[in-house]
Write a protein that holds these residues in place. Sequence first.
Motif, PDB file in Angstrom:
ATOM      1  N   ARG A  35       0.942  -1.081  -0.209  1.00 36.72           N
ATOM      2  CA  ARG A  35       0.182   0.112   0.104  1.00 36.72           C
ATOM      3  C   ARG A  35       0.946   1.327   0.091  1.00 36.72           C
ATOM      4  NH1 ARG A  35      -2.773  -2.996   3.679  1.00 36.72           N
ATOM      5  NH2 ARG A  35      -2.328  -1.413   5.448  1.00 36.72           N
ATOM      6  N   GLY A  36       1.952   1.398   0.911  1.00 35.78           N
ATOM      7  CA  GLY A  36       2.755   2.383   0.792  1.00 35.78           C
ATOM      8  C   GLY A  36       3.444   2.677  -0.614  1.00 35.78           C
ATOM      9  N   GLU A  38       2.222   1.700  -3.245  1.00 37.29           N
ATOM     10  CA  GLU A  38       1.444   2.241  -4.384  1.00 37.29           C
ATOM     11  C   GLU A  38       0.987   3.760  -4.117  1.00 37.29           C
ATOM     12  OE1 GLU A  38      -2.100  -0.109  -3.897  1.00 37.29           O
ATOM     13  OE2 GLU A  38      -0.858  -1.991  -4.772  1.00 37.29           O
ATOM     14  N   LYS A  39       1.052   4.072  -2.709  1.00 40.20           N
ATOM     15  CA  LYS A  39       0.298   5.348  -2.342  1.00 40.20           C
ATOM     16  C   LYS A  39       1.686   6.538  -2.507  1.00 40.20           C
ATOM     17  CE  LYS A  39      -1.594   8.163   1.609  1.00 40.20           C
ATOM     18  NZ  LYS A  39      -2.030   8.039   2.979  1.00 40.20           N
ATOM     19  N   TYR A  40       2.739   6.236  -2.216  1.00 41.00           N
ATOM     20  CA  TYR A  40       4.075   7.074  -2.113  1.00 41.00           C
ATOM     21  C   TYR A  40       4.867   6.820  -3.195  1.00 41.00           C
ATOM     22  CZ  TYR A  40       2.238   8.244   2.425  1.00 41.00           C
ATOM     23  OH  TYR A  40       1.273   8.565   3.720  1.00 41.00           O
TER      24      TYR A  40
END
Length: 81
Positions: A35-36, A38-40
């Motif tokens: 998730r990190g 993908e997000k950052y």
Amino acid sequence: MTLIMEGFILQKHEQMKTDRIVIQVLNQIADRSERGLEKYGTNLERTDLETLDWIQHAQEEAMDLCLYLERIKEQIKNKQL
């Protein structure tokens, strides 16, 4: 579910002689990492932050944890949990 970490493959609890809680946490860490990314668009190996930046991030996470714990305490006191 299989979790791959640095060339090691951790298989389902039924196939391992380890604590299922450890497997759950490892899978949660892997999911959080995805998730990190993908997000950052980067991971913790990034080099654009200085040591003080990392400390700031850690402090903010710790403060969030304190808030969550206080919320849970209030629920317990009010017998909502």
